[in-house]
Design a protein around this motif. Structure first.
Motif, PDB file in Angstrom:
ATOM      1  N   LYS A  26      69.617 -45.217  -6.301  1.00  0.00           N
ATOM      2  CA  LYS A  26      70.716 -44.944  -5.365  1.00  0.00           C
ATOM      3  C   LYS A  26      71.847 -45.952  -5.546  1.00  0.00           C
ATOM      4  N   GLU A  38      68.470 -34.441   4.490  1.00  0.00           N
ATOM      5  CA  GLU A  38      69.127 -35.724   4.804  1.00  0.00           C
ATOM      6  C   GLU A  38      70.316 -35.600   5.755  1.00  0.00           C
ATOM      7  N   ASP A  61      66.356 -42.740   3.875  1.00  0.00           N
ATOM      8  CA  ASP A  61      67.101 -41.544   4.275  1.00  0.00           C
ATOM      9  C   ASP A  61      66.382 -40.957   5.471  1.00  0.00           C
TER      10      ASP A  61
HETATM   11 MG    MG Z   1      72.373 -40.333   0.795  1.00  0.00          MG
END
Ligand code: MG
Ligand code: 4AD
Length: 427
Positions: A323, A350, A341
């Motif tokens: 990420k 999400e 998340d």
């Molecule tokens: Mg995200």
């Protein structure tokens, strides 16, 4: 009087300024459904009460014509909403001709082209009122807890969430980008104010057509100095449960109009389940989806995982590098980062992304270089690690995805007044 206040005006003569939503006639009586923005009220006009001329005027009022009606408020169980207006006088403000959205079914493409008018229909009215309640309750939640509202800039020199979704503009000869996230600025602000949040539009040039992606969406991003990862998750679950309770309490009529079954929402109490990325992979494997360590989840994977739970669920400890560049590795498990998340139930996926941020200067420098970001643009951000660096973290909650879940909508396009989607910027 506004229609939503009708119960306080029973027996009194009032004036309603609005538009004709719909009408029907039975000879010497007409039923006009008048809307004024706060609600819809059945207004009855009879020739015996008002005379022939006014009665004929009323017959000419078409759908969405603007009008002002005067009359007496009556309690009537049979009327939609429980109240009715017995009309004594009527003034036509403007006659609408050929209003394009008739009460029959229309295709989504047509409705989206007429979004400026579609907003007037009852379902869109209900959805956007829920949106307003969610926005207000989010602000209330953070204001009550002493967070300071800090507005983040929209024009920015650099990427916060990856370089592939940047909208570039020309800033007097140099490139600038529409903000993808206010986070980096909130990190600066939390070192000045302790706990802060921003709430504004953010932009991502998302090139995929999905039911979850807008190119312009609203995000609330809190950032807190000295917060721990666990405290960050607790703040998120308290916030979600606060917002859901506000909607259940304040939007009963709206939820009824859109046909939302509220039972699943009543279960949204902390604590929310927390599952490690590793275990999320295992859930997916059992469902026949083989993902490798380091693979990101798409909408389908999130739906599979969130369907396993009847509350929102945190997926945490993503592999390092999967990420954003600023996420802090877990010292106890350095191949993963302290990030989570929050996936909404009923298959929504999400709605929140959050993490601890790297607070070490050298590590952050290394990450910026590794991600091929232009160091010049991040000097100020690195300064925050030079002058009194502290552990800190925060998250971003997407307003439209949260609303899509709470209102149980099939697509985010109905969650924002004027959606911006791939190939769609009109109206
Ligand atoms: Mg995200
Ligand atoms: O997970 P994201 O990318 O996280 C951030 O932007 C962090 N800087 C937040 C932070 O820690 N301060 O985005 C956060 C949320 C997502 O969970 C989703 O709800 C929403 O923003 N979101 C979108 N909503 C609609 N359309 C899109 N294209 C979205 N991209 C993200």
């Amino acid at each position: 009087m506004y229609i939503e206040e009708a119960k306080n005006f029973v027996g009194q003569e009032v004036e309603i300024k609005g538009w004709l939503y719909n009408s029907r006639s039975s000879g010497k009586v007409q039923f006009l459904l008048v809307r004024d923005g706060t609600g819809i009220m059945q207004c009855v006009i009879s020739q015996n009460d008002v005379g022939e001329r006014l009665f004929k005027d009323a017959e000419k009022v078409t759908q969405e014509s603007s009008l002002i009606v005067k009359g007496i408020v009556k309690q009537d169980e049979r009327a939609p909403g429980g109240f009715e207006l017995v009309i004594k006088d009527l003034t036509v403000v403007q006659i609408a001709s050929d209003y394009p959205i008739s009460p029959k079914e229309h295709g989504v493409g047509f409705l989206m082209e007429n979004r400026h008018l579609w907003l007037r229909s009852r379902r869109q009215w209900a959805i956007l009122r829920i949106r307003s309640t969610i926005e207000n309750s989010l602000r209330e939640f953070f204001n009550e807890r002493g967070f300071i509202l800090i507005d983040a800039p929209i024009l920015t020199p650099a990427a916060a969430e990856g370089t592939t979704t940047l909208f570039e503009t020309d800033y007097f000869g140099v490139p600038a980008y529409l903000s993808q996230s206010g986070q980096l600025y909130m990190e600066a602000a939390c070192m000045a104010f302790g706990k802060v949040y921003c709430f504004g539009p953010t932009f991502r040039a998302e090139k995929s057509k999905t039911r979850r992606h807008l190119t312009e969406f609203w995000m609330l991003e809190p950032e807190i100095a000295y917060i721990t990862f666990e405290e960050n998750l607790q703040l998120q679950e308290e916030m979600i449960s606060f917002v859901v309770k506000k909607v259940l309490a304040n939007c009963k009529e709206e939820l009824k109009i859109i046909g939302r079954d509220t039972k699943p929402l009543e279960k949204v109490d902390p604590p929310f389940p927390r599952i490690h990325y590793r275990d999320a992979l295992e859930i997916l494997r059992q469902k026949g989806k083989e993902l490798k360590w380091g693979d990101d989840f798409g909408g389908d994977e999130e739906t599979l995982i969130s369907n396993e739970f009847d509350k929102p669920v945190f997926v945490h400890h993503f592999p390092e590098g999967m990420k954003a560049f600023y996420m802090k590795p877990d010292p106890l498990e350095p191949q993963t980062v302290l990030a989570a998340d929050l996936l909404a139930p009923e298959g929504y996926g999400e709605i929140i992304g959050g993490s601890q941020r790297i607070d070490d200067y050298n590590l952050l420098l290394q990450r910026i270089k590794k991600n091929n970001l232009n160091l010049e643009n991040y000097k100020w951000y690195l300064d925050l690690r030079k002058y009194g660096s502290v552990p800190h973290g925060g998250f971003g909650i997407g307003l439209e995805r949260t609303l899509a879940w709470i209102a149980k909508l099939p697509h985010v396009r109905e969650t924002i007044p004027f959606p911006r989607l791939l190939e769609k910027i009109y109206p």
